[in-house]
Design an enzyme around this catalytic site. Structure first.
Site, PDB file in Angstrom:
ATOM      1  N   GLU A 175       0.822  -1.218   0.000  1.00 38.53           N
ATOM      2  CA  GLU A 175       0.000   0.000   0.000  1.00 38.53           C
ATOM      3  C   GLU A 175       0.856   1.270   0.000  1.00 38.53           C
ATOM      4  O   GLU A 175       0.810   2.068   0.934  1.00 38.53           O
ATOM      5  CB  GLU A 175      -0.921  -0.014   1.223  1.00 38.53           C
ATOM      6  CG  GLU A 175      -1.869  -1.203   1.241  1.00 38.53           C
ATOM      7  CD  GLU A 175      -2.544  -1.417   2.588  1.00 38.53           C
ATOM      8  OE1 GLU A 175      -2.211  -0.680   3.547  1.00 38.53           O
ATOM      9  OE2 GLU A 175      -3.391  -2.315   2.697  1.00 38.53           O
TER      10      GLU A 175
ATOM     11  N   TYR B 280       4.585  17.869  11.647  1.00 35.01           N
ATOM     12  CA  TYR B 280       5.491  16.871  12.218  1.00 35.01           C
ATOM     13  C   TYR B 280       6.935  17.036  11.737  1.00 35.01           C
ATOM     14  O   TYR B 280       7.602  16.068  11.415  1.00 35.01           O
ATOM     15  CB  TYR B 280       5.004  15.431  11.979  1.00 35.01           C
ATOM     16  CG  TYR B 280       4.401  15.102  10.645  1.00 35.01           C
ATOM     17  CD1 TYR B 280       3.063  14.721  10.572  1.00 35.01           C
ATOM     18  CD2 TYR B 280       5.145  15.142   9.471  1.00 35.01           C
ATOM     19  CE1 TYR B 280       2.488  14.384   9.360  1.00 35.01           C
ATOM     20  CE2 TYR B 280       4.585  14.803   8.264  1.00 35.01           C
ATOM     21  CZ  TYR B 280       3.253  14.428   8.223  1.00 35.01           C
ATOM     22  OH  TYR B 280       2.686  14.086   7.015  1.00 35.01           O
TER      23      TYR B 280
ATOM     24  N   CYS C  50      -1.490  33.606  10.036  1.00 31.87           N
ATOM     25  CA  CYS C  50      -1.351  34.259  11.334  1.00 31.87           C
ATOM     26  C   CYS C  50      -1.111  33.212  12.425  1.00 31.87           C
ATOM     27  O   CYS C  50      -1.941  32.993  13.312  1.00 31.87           O
ATOM     28  CB  CYS C  50      -2.605  35.082  11.634  1.00 31.87           C
ATOM     29  SG  CYS C  50      -2.416  36.197  13.036  1.00 31.87           S
TER      30      CYS C  50
END
Length: 429
Positions: free
Chosen positions: A286, A329, A355
């Site tokens: 996958e 991350y 912002c």
């Protein structure tokens, strides 16, 4: 590998000048290379040829229907995680019979839709989900094809947000409980057809060892299930990492800097084929990032430069709403000037217009000293770039372009302000 390179001083995708695309489509814009996608997919398929291996492209990595249509034409299946992704695949010309449906919280409408469309298998994450599918299938008068995702408790050595195969993660059924659960399915859930077993230990793995460890740990169970339940496939998941940086850059997080030699398709295949061949089963792979990750750049333009006492900021017109990986991350992307620079570098933060203090694409990075108005290309932006984009700060979604040799096509027009608020309405009062 990818097909982005400087030609006559200008960065090109295949045989198309990226500056020409920016001039006609604007920025920010994601630009995909068809050749890179085709070549990377072919490399994976050829490497796994000794197995009865079937690729199920992970739609979540990049879900533009032009990309999905390309995958369908190349004969691959699809790994989906929502009813919406199934709809996208079908809308793009894909075969639902080659879709495996994963995810921890499938709703009843999604389950019914998947069964109505005839997906290849529903990969389940809990006993309660299995019981719900059994109930729905019974009401529909069918047997639902299912597999269970086993959690082998193997550390993928990747960022904690994209690790999925340990006890602390929400995914799958613990390996210590998987045999009892399959026995329960066989004994108590008559509307389910046990079709296989699934696992996936994480994303952006940069070494082979975790794959080997997980396969070795789960293989005896797979062999037992083949004998007991006549399963026809084992999905070993995806997660093969790509190279985001040409060389190890300073300032990388510890989990990245500590990685060993980068995984390759060849090293991956050579390590897992001997372990899988004796099982005599269909093996599902996958991949998502490995197929599309290096196949795209995000074009953006430097708007301003600000020099402070501590830092220099290069302010661009793309924000964390366009590509969130660095903020989410600690994802790393090389950033190249579209017009080639020779030796003039600067250490700077590359930041966007959102912002939020977390709106950056690079921090303390040595980059070309681009000036306001110059174009930049954020490399390796094909996976989890546009697919994770949002309209935060009411910023319309970027455009997407597919390059094929010396031709290019808009595969998503830039969202307009009117389109962004379509569906919103004022209360009648």
């Amino acid at each position: 590998m990818h097909t982005f390179a400087y030609k006559n001083g200008t960065l090109c995708c295949e045989d198309v000048n990226l500056a020409d695309i920016a001039a006609k489509v604007g920025t920010p814009t994601f630009v995909y290379s068809k050749k890179t996608i085709v070549d990377d997919l072919a490399e994976l398929q050829q490497a796994l040829a000794p197995l009865d291996a079937h690729v199920a492209y992970a739609v979540k990595a990049c879900s533009n229907k032009a990309i999905l249509n390309l995958m369908a034409k190349m004969g691959v299946g699809f790994d989906i995680v929502s009813g919406g992704e199934l709809w996208r695949v079908i809308n793009a010309g894909g075969d639902p019979g080659q879709c495996t449906y994963a995810g921890v919280a499938k709703t009843e409408p999604e389950i019914r839709y998947a069964l109505e469309q005839g997906v290849y298998c529903i990969n389940c994450e809990s006993e309660n989900e299995l019981r719900e599918i059994n109930r729905i299938a019974g009401e529909m008068g069918i047997k639902a094809p299912v597999a269970v995702r086993v959690n082998p408790h193997v550390d993928a050595h990747t960022h904690k947000y994209i690790t999925t195969g340990t006890h602390e993660n929400k995914f799958g059924v613990d390996i210590t409980r998987i045999e009892a659960l399959y026995a329960t399915i066989a004994a108590e859930m008559p509307n389910l057809h046990i079709k296989g077993l699934q696992m996936h230990i994480g994303s952006q793995l940069t070494e082979v060892e975790p794959f080997v460890k997980a396969i070795q740990k789960v293989s005896p169970i797979v062999a037992k299930f083949k004998e007991q339940y006549d399963i026809e496939f084992w999905s070993i998941g995806g997660g093969i990492g790509i190279v985001y940086d040409g060389c190890l850059a300073s300032g990388q997080p510890e989990w990245w800097a500590a990685r060993p030699e980068q995984i390759t398709i060849r090293s991956y295949a050579e390590a897992i084929i001997p372990l899988l061949q004796p099982l005599g089963l269909k093996i599902l792979i996958e991949p998502g990032r490995r197929i599309v990750g290096n196949a795209a750049v995000m074009l953006t333009r430097c708007v301003y430069e600000k020099k402070g006492e501590v830092k220099t900021f290069k302010m661009i017109d793309a924000g964390m709403n366009d590509i969130i990986r660095p903020a989410l991350y600690e994802g790393y992307h090389e950033i190249w000037p579209v017009t080639e620079h020779q030796g003039d570098t600067i250490t700077a933060d590359i930041v966007g217009p959102i912002c939020e203090s977390g709106d950056f694409q690079a921090q303390n990075r040595e980059i070309a000293d681009v000036k306001p108005g110059e174009l930049l290309a954020e490399m390796s932006a094909g996976a989890y770039g546009f697919s994770m984009a949002s309209t935060y700060n009411s910023r319309p979604l970027a455009a997407e372009v597919l390059v094929d040799g010396d031709k290019w096509h808009i595969i998503r027009h830039r969202q307009t302000l009117e389109q962004m608020v379509q569906g919103e309405c004022l209360p009648e009062c």
